[in-house]
Design a protein around this motif. Structure first.
Motif, PDB file in Angstrom:
ATOM      1  N   ASN B 504       1.372  -3.100   5.170  1.00 50.63           N
ATOM      2  CA  ASN B 504       1.603  -1.654   5.303  1.00 50.63           C
ATOM      3  C   ASN B 504       2.811  -1.330   6.189  1.00 50.63           C
ATOM      4  O   ASN B 504       2.678  -0.655   7.219  1.00 50.63           O
ATOM      5  N   HIS B 509       6.113   3.368   2.426  1.00 47.81           N
ATOM      6  CA  HIS B 509       5.817   4.761   2.064  1.00 47.81           C
ATOM      7  C   HIS B 509       7.016   5.422   1.402  1.00 47.81           C
ATOM      8  O   HIS B 509       6.920   6.000   0.329  1.00 47.81           O
ATOM      9  N   TRP B 513       7.387   6.730  -2.560  1.00 44.01           N
ATOM     10  CA  TRP B 513       7.680   8.108  -2.954  1.00 44.01           C
ATOM     11  C   TRP B 513       8.984   8.187  -3.737  1.00 44.01           C
ATOM     12  O   TRP B 513       9.073   8.901  -4.734  1.00 44.01           O
ATOM     13  N   LEU B 531      -0.538   4.635  -2.578  1.00 44.60           N
ATOM     14  CA  LEU B 531      -0.451   5.792  -1.682  1.00 44.60           C
ATOM     15  C   LEU B 531      -1.835   6.281  -1.294  1.00 44.60           C
ATOM     16  O   LEU B 531      -2.085   6.624  -0.134  1.00 44.60           O
ATOM     17  N   LEU B 534      -3.326   4.034   1.256  1.00 44.33           N
ATOM     18  CA  LEU B 534      -2.738   4.264   2.579  1.00 44.33           C
ATOM     19  C   LEU B 534      -3.145   5.605   3.151  1.00 44.33           C
ATOM     20  O   LEU B 534      -2.768   5.959   4.265  1.00 44.33           O
ATOM     21  N   GLU B 535      -3.918   6.348   2.344  1.00 43.99           N
ATOM     22  CA  GLU B 535      -4.396   7.686   2.728  1.00 43.99           C
ATOM     23  C   GLU B 535      -3.230   8.594   3.129  1.00 43.99           C
ATOM     24  O   GLU B 535      -3.256   9.279   4.154  1.00 43.99           O
ATOM     25  N   SER B 536      -2.233   8.552   2.277  1.00 48.66           N
ATOM     26  CA  SER B 536      -1.049   9.382   2.513  1.00 48.66           C
ATOM     27  C   SER B 536      -1.412  10.856   2.311  1.00 48.66           C
ATOM     28  O   SER B 536      -1.989  11.233   1.290  1.00 48.66           O
ATOM     29  N   ALA B 539       0.087  12.652  -0.711  1.00 45.86           N
ATOM     30  CA  ALA B 539      -0.400  12.076  -1.976  1.00 45.86           C
ATOM     31  C   ALA B 539      -1.673  12.757  -2.436  1.00 45.86           C
ATOM     32  O   ALA B 539      -1.965  12.811  -3.636  1.00 45.86           O
TER      33      ALA B 539
END
Lengths: 150, 894
Positions: B504, B509, B513, B531, B534-536, B539
């Motif tokens: 990560n 990130h 994107w 995404l 990664l709990e963006s 997103a």
């Protein structure tokens, strides 16, 4: 002895499979196909594209390297237990000799695509074949060295 | 009669002439040495004075150093037989000149000169004789034959001693120098004739030559000294030699003091020396012929090496208690008989463990540096201590030296096997264990190497190097990797994203994107899933749109996202989409739904109704034509939420017949879902599969799901004695990895070693029969040879749990090389192992020299004596293929 075991023994005595375990040769033996030829036939011609090897079960085969495939001047003759054409299992080169049927013969053939399929699924076959080729290369090198010394 | 005697003293058929030649040569040398020893000592002690002996030691040490430099210059350069000729001619000249001086001149200096000549000559001849031996025999022959050949020296010494004793009064002591010269002439002639017939020594390896011989000689010694620093064996050998020399010469001085005081005239002293030499030679000879090689075989060079140090300590102890004639006799026995019988042959073996190109230099260094240094120290200390009057002082010195000698001999023994193994490793090109990451010390060099690796054109190679780069340099790797993957195709990018997800990195990130809009649907689904995992925050806004996408993979990613974010508002929609995917007729949708199985336990209990739909979906996928889809369906089963999935039974059993090994492996990974009898049947079949990966997968399946997998497998292997050699190999590998009990592994190793012995016996029985007339027996012969090798492999594999893995690898490679020298060295490594029961059986199998006698002993213990009973034994063997071949052979045999 049953057909399968006879085939395994034949394969074991060939140069290319001499270092493959007899246990592994079972799968190869099962992939062999019977072919019959009468006297006067030609199994393959020189410079022809080849895709299989042959093992003689019965009969007599003459090998000629004359560029004219019709001429019958044999450099060697082969009988039961002998094999020929094995290099075409591995390379794409054309045949280096013509194989004549001197006496009515029964041969076992192995197609290279079948062998390749077996190798993909049984990688230990390829190790045994590589070992056989390596040993053959060594003995050829030794022969060359002693010929040079002479 | 000769053959029987030869077999008893371990000479093989082709070796009789060589052994006879060496025996005769060393006889002549030994005879001369006896004459030289007796006369040099008697003349010096009686006509010059024993009190000057310590000074002589110092002079001898200096001269030994100089002559040995000259020796080191030529030791490896010319064949050893030519060097012998040079030595003999020089010695003949010196002896005759000295005889003239003694006979016709009044000077007393001739006696110390003669003493020095003898000392130098005896050392050079002893060192060179051993070197000559190693240039004419391989290590196994040296080990077996050197005690016998050195016995020739003893015979010679004995004969010389008897001659000395009987003729000292009639011939006159100084005239023995002439006889010695005649013996040297005979030796010269013998060597010339032999090598004219047989050519140069077969194991002679010339090194590079330089014009500056002295500089070269010094360089040789320097190289030898350099090697002492890096080689544990040579270092221990050199230090042990240092203390051995002190021990020996202090003992010499002590006993000679007693003899000089006991015998008044030089003739009686010479006669006594002759008798002593003869008696000690007989003892040494008997020990060498009947005891030494038996002890070497039973206990190995390591332990026999300790005999002489221990007996030396006892000699000094006797002298300490009583400084008299009987103690002196025991001291002489020790230094003349026991040393020659045990220490000298073993020392040669230790030198032979060193690399061939360094042996000559190592011997030269010991003669040039170590021995002179030790002799100087001995002389100096004795000179001081003899002034104190009481002999106890120098006896105590000797005792101390002997104790140190014992200590360093032990260290030498410990270093012997590891040096042997290390040399074999180099000769057999065995790589170091560990991967590229563990072998590098320099991190910058490693980073460069890995960075170059990720630039490779092959995507899979790039991926593997990226994996290593990420492991070794987690901070620097992501940026480089992300730069690299710009040029790659989307499926490969997919793999890289999954790789990078594990660490990560922040750059990931942004990259994701930036790539989202330009990606195809497959890659887009991977980016979205990444995404979401990664709990963006941003997103999360994409969830709703993704849930209604036409693409099932994007939908599946969105469903995963809803679960991940625990978005209650989208939950009902996600569940509906999930159900649609599972029940869909589209294979793509079904495959996409399989990826969600991993998250099943995390979901709300109401989702369990999907299991029924999943069952029919998976069964449908497993029966389609595409292997890729079948594999994907099988892989998804690892997340199956139930303990059993009985409906899979027929499907898995059908799939297991696939020619594709990877499908068979996937079937095995999930066979725990099947009913018990199907599971057991599948495992039993898989463990005998022709593909080694499938066999390993079968064993791994047992380890994952059995209650006590180690016990189960040990029972299969040892108690029930099941399975082919290859199946047993897979099981043993797994037991090794699981750190199974050492007692169990030892039992397995012993069982396999005995099995190998029996298979070898079976093979020999067949070879001695008319097997070529029968095709089935011919096939049997090939099979037995193969099973023998496989059984040896199993023995060595089991031994890996008990010994150093690298030593086992070396032994295995040496045996497989079929090179007798490597096999001989491998046997030495085996001798040093802790588990001697197993090692001894392996040594019996591979050590040809002992086979005739041990074979007869072992044959009596075999369960079969003829071909027919052997075939019945093979038919009942645990190996299925051996059984099959035996059955065929029995049919044809009747």
């Amino acid at each position: 002895m049953s057909d399968l075991y006879s085939r395994i023994l034949l394969l074991k005595k060939s140069h290319i499979f001499s270092e493959v375990l007899t246990e592994d040769l079972r799968t190869v033996a099962q992939a062999l196909e019977n072919e019959a030829y009468v006297s006067g036939d030609r199994i393959f011609d020189i410079c022809q594209q080849g895709d299989r090897m042959y093992m003689i079960e019965r009969g007599k085969i003459g090998i000629s390297i004359d560029p004219d495939p019709v001429k019958k001047e044999f450099v060697t003759t082969m009988g039961p237990g002998d094999c020929f054409g094995e290099m075409n299992l591995l390379d794409e080169l054309p045949r280096s000799a013509t194989a004549y049927v001197i006496e009515d013969s029964s041969v076992l053939s192995l197609h290279k695509d079948k062998l390749r399929g077996l190798i993909v699924n049984y990688p230990e076959l390829s190790l045994g074949i590589l070992k056989s080729l390596s040993l053959r290369l060594r003995s050829t090198t030794l022969l060359l060295q002693s010929a040079q010394k002479d | 009669m000769i053959k029987r005697l030869g077999s008893f003293i371990l000479i093989r058929d082709r070796e009789y002439r060589h052994v006879a030649y060496f025996f005769a040569l060393y006889f002549l040398i030994g005879c001369g040495m006896a004459l030289g020893r007796g006369t040099a000592d008697a003349l010096f002690f009686k006509r010059y004075g024993i009190e000057y002996l310590p000074v002589m030691y110092i002079i001898v040490s200096l001269l030994l150093c100089l002559t040995s430099v000259a020796y080191a210059a030529f030791a490896d350069r010319i064949p050893s037989e030519r060097f012998f000729n040079i030595l003999f001619v020089s010695l003949i000249g010196l002896l005759l000149c000295n005889w003239s001086l003694i006979t016709f001149s009044e000077t007393t200096l001739s006696y110390p000169v003669y003493f020095v000549i003898y000392e130098i000559a005896s050392e050079l001849l002893a060192v060179h004789a051993a070197h000559y031996l190693s240039q004419n025999f391989d290590i196994l022959q040296v080990k077996r034959l050197s005690p016998l050949i050195m016995a020739g020296t003893q015979f010679g010494v004995m004969t010389g001693g008897i001659f000395l004793a009987s003729a000292s009064h009639s011939i006159g002591v100084q005239n023995f120098l002439v006889f010695w010269s005649l013996l040297l002439v005979a030796s010269l002639l013998l060597i010339s004739v032999w090598h004219r017939m047989h050519g140069t020594s077969p194991y002679f390896r010339p090194g590079h030559t330089r014009a500056d011989k002295l500089g070269q000689a010094v360089n040789e010694v320097q190289q030898g000294l350099k090697y002492i620093k890096s080689s544990d064996l040579l270092r221990a050998l050199s230090i042990a030699l240092f203390f051995m020399v002190i021990t020996f010469y202090v003992l010499c001085y002590s006993v000679n003091r007693i003899y000089t005081n006991t015998f008044q005239s030089e003739e009686s002293l010479t006669m006594f020396f002759g008798i002593l030499t003869a008696v000690n030679s007989v003892i040494a000879l008997l020990l060498q012929i009947f005891v030494t090689n038996k002890l070497l075989r039973k206990f190995g060079a390591r332990r026999v090496n300790l005999i002489f140090p221990v007996t030396s300590i006892f000699s000094y102890f006797a002298l300490l208690i009583s400084f008299t004639f009987p103690s002196a006799l025991f001291g002489s026995l020790n230094k003349e008989a026991i040393m020659n019988a045990f220490r000298n042959p073993v020392r040669n073996l230790f030198f032979n463990a060193l690399p061939e190109n360094i042996q000559g230099r190592a011997r030269a260094t010991s003669v040039v540096v170590v021995m002179p240094l030790a002799l100087t120290v001995s002389g100096f200390l004795l000179w001081i201590m003899q002034r104190m009057g009481n002999p106890l002082y120098f006896v105590a010195l000797g005792m101390t030296a002997a104790t140190c000698y014992l200590f360093f001999s032990n260290r030498m023994s410990n270093a012997y096997a590891s040096e042997m193994a290390s040399n074999l490793k180099q000769k057999l090109f065995i790589p170091e264990t560990g991967n590229i990451l563990s072998s590098q010390d320099d991190s910058d060099a490693l980073f460069d190497q890995l960075r170059r690796g990720i630039e490779d054109k092959d995507n899979q190679i790039t991926l593997e190097f990226s994996r290593m780069l990420l492991t070794a340099f987690p901070d620097r790797a992501p940026g480089l990797i992300l730069q690299r993957i710009d040029d790659l195709d989307n499926p490969t990018k997919d793999q890289f994203f999954k790789l990078l997800l594990s660490t990560n990195p922040p750059e990931l990130h942004e990259y994701l994107w930036a790539s989202l809009d330009d990606s195809d649907s497959h890659l887009k689904s991977t980016i979205l899933k990444t995404l979401f995992s990664l709990e963006s925050g941003p997103a999360k806004d994409l969830l709703a749109a993704a849930l209604v996408s036409d693409n099932p993979r994007i939908q599946a990613a969105a469903i995963y996202g809803v679960l991940k974010y625990d978005d209650k508002t989208l939950y009902p929609e996600a569940l509906n989409a999930w159900e649609d995917l599972v029940k869909s007729d589209s294979i793509g949708a079904n495959l996409a739904s399989l990826e969600l199985l991993e998250y099943f336990p995390q979901t709300h209990g109401s989702v369990n109704y999907l299991i029924k739909s999943y069952r029919s979906s998976i069964l449908r996928l497993l029966t389609c034509d595409s292997n890729r889809i079948k594999k994907a369906a099988l892989r998804s089963l690892r997340y199956w939420p139930e303990e059993k999935f009985h409906e899979l039974d027929t499907c898995i059993c059908d799939l297991y017949t696939s020619e594709d090994a990877s499908i068979r492996i996937e079937c095995l990974k999930h066979c725990h879902l099947l009913p018990a009898n199907s599971h057991d049947r599948l495992i039993a079949e898989a463990i005998e599969d022709s593909n080694s990966d499938v066999r390993d997968a079968a064993v791994n399946a047992i380890f994952r799901h059995a209650n006590d997998p180690a016990a189960l497998l040990v029972s299969w292997l040892v108690t029930n004695k099941k399975g082919s050699a290859r199946a047993q190999h897979a099981v043993l590998k797994a037991l090794l990895a699981s750190n199974a009990s050492k007692d169990v592994m030892e039992q397995i190793a012993l069982t396999k070693a005995r099995d190998a012995q029996q298979i070898l016996h079976a093979s020999r029985l067949l070879l001695s029969s008319d097997y070529r007339q029968n095709s089935a027996l011919e096939l049997m012969r090939y099979t037995l040879d193969e099973k023998f090798i496989q059984t040896i492999d199993l023995t060595l594999l089991a031994l890996q749990a008990l010994e150093h893995q690298e030593d086992i690898n070396v032994v295995r490679a040496a045996i497989r090389s079929r090179d007798p020298r490597h096999t001989a060295n491998a046997l030495e490594v085996l001798h040093s192992m802790r588990k001697q029961k197993v090692a001894r059986i392996l040594c019996d199998i591979f050590d040809d020299a002992y086979q005739d006698r041990t074979r007869k002993r072992n044959d009596a213990a075999m369960p079969f004596r003829d071909v027919r009973s052997m075939l019945f034994w093979c038919r009942d063997h645990m190996d299925p293929w051996l059984q099959d071949c035996a059955v065929q052979a029995l049919k044809s045999f009747s």
